[in-house]
Design an enzyme around this catalytic site. Structure first.
Site, PDB file in Angstrom:
ATOM      1  N   GLU A  44     -13.846  25.048  79.106  1.00  0.00           N
ATOM      2  CA  GLU A  44     -14.624  24.187  78.214  1.00  0.00           C
ATOM      3  C   GLU A  44     -14.552  24.682  76.765  1.00  0.00           C
ATOM      4  O   GLU A  44     -14.719  25.863  76.494  1.00  0.00           O
ATOM      5  CB  GLU A  44     -16.083  24.164  78.679  1.00  0.00           C
ATOM      6  CG  GLU A  44     -16.987  23.269  77.854  1.00  0.00           C
ATOM      7  CD  GLU A  44     -18.448  23.377  78.280  1.00  0.00           C
ATOM      8  OE1 GLU A  44     -19.221  22.470  77.967  1.00  0.00           O
ATOM      9  OE2 GLU A  44     -18.812  24.382  78.925  1.00  0.00           O
ATOM     10  N   LYS A 117     -19.447  14.326  78.424  1.00  0.00           N
ATOM     11  CA  LYS A 117     -20.337  15.078  79.317  1.00  0.00           C
ATOM     12  C   LYS A 117     -21.661  14.344  79.510  1.00  0.00           C
ATOM     13  O   LYS A 117     -22.352  14.001  78.556  1.00  0.00           O
ATOM     14  CB  LYS A 117     -20.560  16.460  78.726  1.00  0.00           C
ATOM     15  CG  LYS A 117     -21.333  17.436  79.590  1.00  0.00           C
ATOM     16  CD  LYS A 117     -21.304  18.807  78.906  1.00  0.00           C
ATOM     17  CE  LYS A 117     -22.029  19.873  79.705  1.00  0.00           C
ATOM     18  NZ  LYS A 117     -21.892  21.198  79.053  1.00  0.00           N
ATOM     19  N   CYS A 154     -18.880  21.444  82.831  1.00  0.00           N
ATOM     20  CA  CYS A 154     -19.871  22.516  82.921  1.00  0.00           C
ATOM     21  C   CYS A 154     -21.173  22.072  83.579  1.00  0.00           C
ATOM     22  O   CYS A 154     -21.215  21.977  84.802  1.00  0.00           O
ATOM     23  CB  CYS A 154     -20.110  23.127  81.543  1.00  0.00           C
ATOM     24  SG  CYS A 154     -20.794  24.802  81.617  1.00  0.00           S
TER      25      CYS A 154
END
Length: 287
Positions: A44, A117, A154
């Site tokens: 990431e 995300k 993540c």
């Protein structure tokens, strides 16, 4: 002939020099491709230090529109040169909005689109809500040259709904670029094993391989900095770790999976056949 895919996860440390980090990542991608990898996952926000340990407005200057990001402009042509698929994690700017995003580069170098995300953490050492809006793309799965691939980012990896949503869209492998390590508010808290276990559970529950790429090393910053614990891994459809790094290792992990076998095996388990969507209303209700 069976349809197979060879995947790779990259694990390394990064500096604040974006150009140097991109070059380092390119070298690791070349190494992975040389080992036969067809879909290669960097970690990431690999362009620099993980800046979300604190709230500093200077970092907004490092965001770019996704097609114009220096990492995308460098890595996508490399994907085409090597004939590999690469999910490229970036700090994205769209007008006045900022996102933590992945751009999917196919094996011909074309850009298949962007995923933003969905779950944005906000806690000591991971103050992402200051920088990123919650993603507005929904969970994304892409048809690439080597298979139908899903990517979460993540904090997304802790949510079984993320993995299941991608599996329901036909994902054949799940990828999770990550930046995770120490917990500044509690030096006794080590999340490495739960971090692995939750994704291994996604692999089991969806009968699907999972690839996780994390960074390593100490990165100084406000509040004492952050120490990232690496431990990147590739898990098979049973959740078994078929390839993994320890906390300080640097390099490339690879594994090969038979997608035709997994397609049949997934059907045989019946997890998707036996779903009871009529009972799942609580999943979309208020917390």
């Amino acid at each position: 002939m069976a349809r197979t895919i060879t995947v790779a996860a990259l694990q390394t440390s990064y500096s604040e020099d974006m150009a140097a980090n991109i070059s380092k990542t390119e070298d690791l991608i070349r190494r992975a491709a040389g080992q036969g990898a067809q879909a290669i996952l960097p970690s990431e926000l690999f362009q620099g230090h993980y800046f979300c340990v604190s709230q500093e407005e200077r970092w907004f200057a490092t965001a770019y529109p996704w097609r114009e990001h220096p990492a995308v402009k460098a890595i996508a042509p490399l994907a085409g040169e090597l004939g590999v698929v690469i999910p490229i994690s970036i700090f994205e700017r769209e007008g006045p909005h900022y996102y933590n995003s992945v751009v999917m580069a196919d094996a011909d170098g074309s850009l298949l689109g962007v995923y933003r995300k969905s779950h944005i953490p906000d806690g000591p050492g991971y103050q992402e809500k200051y920088y990123f809006r919650p993603g507005d793309t929904g969970f994304k799965v892409w048809d690439t040259r080597f298979g139908r691939l899903g990517v979460g980012i993540c904090w997304d990896q802790w949510y079984p709904e993320t993995a299941r949503a991608m599996a329901l869209q036909g994902a054949e492998v799940l990828f999770y670029p990550t930046a995770i390590g120490s917990e500044p508010h509690d030096s006794s808290l080590d999340t490495r094993d739960p971090w692995r276990r939750v994704m291994q559970g996604h692999a089991v529950a969806n009968v699907i391989p999972v690839v996780a790429a994390n960074r390593i090393g100490f990165e100084p910053g406000s509040g004492g900095g952050q120490n990232f614990y690496g431990s990147s891994f590739i898990a098979d459809h049973r959740g078994d770790l078929v390839s993994s790094f320890e906390r300080g290792d640097e390099g490339v992990l690879t594994a090969t999976f038979d997608l035709d076998f997994l397609h049949t095996h997934r059907a045989a388990w019946g997890f998707f056949r036996d779903r009871r969507t009529d009972l799942y209303g609580a999943l979309t209700g208020p917390a």
